[in-house]
Design a protein around this motif. Structure first.
Motif, short mmCIF file in Angstrom:
data_model
loop_
_atom_site.label_atom_id
_atom_site.label_comp_id
_atom_site.label_asym_id
_atom_site.label_seq_id
_atom_site.Cartn_x
_atom_site.Cartn_y
_atom_site.Cartn_z
N SER A 115 24.77 5.63 59.49
CA SER A 115 25.43 5.79 58.20
C SER A 115 24.59 5.08 57.15
O SER A 115 23.76 4.23 57.47
CB SER A 115 26.85 5.23 58.23
OG SER A 115 26.83 3.85 58.48
N ALA A 116 24.82 5.46 55.90
CA ALA A 116 24.10 4.85 54.78
C ALA A 116 24.94 5.00 53.52
O ALA A 116 25.63 6.01 53.36
CB ALA A 116 22.74 5.52 54.58
N PRO A 117 24.89 4.02 52.62
CA PRO A 117 25.60 4.17 51.35
C PRO A 117 24.88 5.15 50.45
O PRO A 117 23.65 5.26 50.49
CB PRO A 117 25.59 2.76 50.76
CG PRO A 117 24.42 2.10 51.39
CD PRO A 117 24.24 2.73 52.74
N PHE A 118 25.62 5.91 49.65
CA PHE A 118 25.02 6.78 48.65
C PHE A 118 25.67 6.51 47.32
O PHE A 118 26.76 5.94 47.25
CB PHE A 118 25.11 8.27 49.05
CG PHE A 118 26.49 8.85 48.93
CD1 PHE A 118 26.89 9.53 47.78
CD2 PHE A 118 27.41 8.73 49.96
CE1 PHE A 118 28.15 10.07 47.66
CE2 PHE A 118 28.68 9.26 49.86
CZ PHE A 118 29.06 9.93 48.71
N TRP A 165 20.23 12.89 42.70
CA TRP A 165 20.24 13.27 44.09
C TRP A 165 19.45 12.22 44.84
O TRP A 165 18.53 11.61 44.29
CB TRP A 165 19.70 14.68 44.34
CG TRP A 165 18.30 14.95 43.85
CD1 TRP A 165 17.95 15.45 42.64
CD2 TRP A 165 17.09 14.72 44.56
NE1 TRP A 165 16.58 15.55 42.55
CE2 TRP A 165 16.03 15.11 43.73
CE3 TRP A 165 16.78 14.22 45.83
CZ2 TRP A 165 14.70 15.02 44.10
CZ3 TRP A 165 15.46 14.13 46.21
CH2 TRP A 165 14.44 14.54 45.35
N GLU A 166 19.87 11.96 46.08
CA GLU A 166 19.21 10.96 46.91
C GLU A 166 18.69 11.63 48.17
O GLU A 166 19.30 12.54 48.70
CB GLU A 166 20.19 9.85 47.28
CG GLU A 166 20.65 9.05 46.09
CD GLU A 166 21.66 8.00 46.46
OE1 GLU A 166 21.25 6.88 46.83
OE2 GLU A 166 22.86 8.31 46.40
N CYS A 180 19.72 6.09 59.48
CA CYS A 180 19.65 6.93 58.29
C CYS A 180 19.11 6.05 57.17
O CYS A 180 19.77 5.10 56.75
CB CYS A 180 21.05 7.46 57.96
SG CYS A 180 21.07 8.62 56.60
N MET A 181 17.91 6.34 56.72
CA MET A 181 17.21 5.51 55.74
C MET A 181 17.09 6.24 54.41
O MET A 181 16.68 7.40 54.37
CB MET A 181 15.80 5.17 56.24
CG MET A 181 15.75 4.60 57.65
SD MET A 181 16.52 3.00 57.81
CE MET A 181 15.39 2.00 56.90
N ARG A 182 17.44 5.54 53.33
CA ARG A 182 17.29 6.12 52.00
C ARG A 182 15.81 6.06 51.62
O ARG A 182 15.19 5.01 51.62
CB ARG A 182 18.13 5.34 50.99
CG ARG A 182 18.05 5.92 49.62
CD ARG A 182 19.01 5.19 48.70
NE ARG A 182 18.67 5.53 47.33
CZ ARG A 182 18.75 4.69 46.33
NH1 ARG A 182 19.16 3.46 46.52
NH2 ARG A 182 18.44 5.07 45.13
#
Length: 192
Positions: A115-118, A165-166, A180-182
């Motif tokens: 998981s990752a924050p968006f 968009w990310e 999951c890496m931003r």
């Protein structure tokens, strides 16, 4: 709800936003039941990867979750890229607690492997009013919309005055787990 690009897999989110059910359209069977979390949430978007092996979910908790999906023709088959068997792997958030009889089901549910924050975006810019596009009945802009350019890349669209968009990528760490890496972001709206 969402349908895979080939029409083989259907994913639906519960009204509470805690569970996601995945079905095979070829034989009408439930392939998986996945847990996003235990607290109520509004699901913004569900998207199935091009290979039908992964599912991404965004919610009003500002978190992107990524799940493994079993193969639609063989629901017991897990993603071959998974580094550990699903019974003992990172999907079992509660470990040994999931094996104790009579405990609530939440301890044995399948959780996301990463998981990752968006960035959701600020939907209420001071002094401005959102006008939905013609032909739509939505009162607010869409946010957390997911796109899969390939099986390792996820794009998430935010909204508001700082609309962006990310880009996220799935990578295996030195510990054998997947993350999951931003990778970056880009504004698509002009800002003040």
């Amino acid at each position: 709800m969402t349908l895979s690009s080939d029409g083989e897999v259907l994913a639906t989110a519960s009204e509470m936003g805690t569970l996601v059910r995945v079905f095979s359209t070829s034989n009408c069977t439930k392939m998986a039941e996945l847990r996003r979390g235990v607290d109520q949430a509004v699901i913004f978007s569900l998207a199935i990867s091009p290979s039908n092996n992964l599912l991404a979910v965004t919610s009003d908790k500002s978190t992107l979750h990524v799940f493994d999906l079993p193969h639609p023709l063989n629901p017991s088959h897990r993603n071959p890229l998974a580094s550990q068997p699903s019974e003992e792997g990172t999907n079992q958030k509660w470990g040994i607690l999931g094996k104790i009889p009579l405990l609530p089901r939440v301890f044995s549910d399948v959780y996301s492997f990463a998981s990752a924050p968006f960035e959701i975006g600020d939907e209420s810019a001071p002094g401005s009013h959102y006008v939905p596009p013609l032909g739509t009945s939505f009162g607010r802009p869409l946010k957390g919309v997911i796109g899969w350019p390939d099986d390792q890349t996820i794009l998430v669209l935010g909204s508001g005055r700082d609309g962006r968009w990310e880009k996220f990528t799935l990578r295996e760490g030195g510990d054998g787990k997947r993350y999951c890496m931003r990778e970056g972001w880009k504004r698509y709206l002009g800002g003040g």
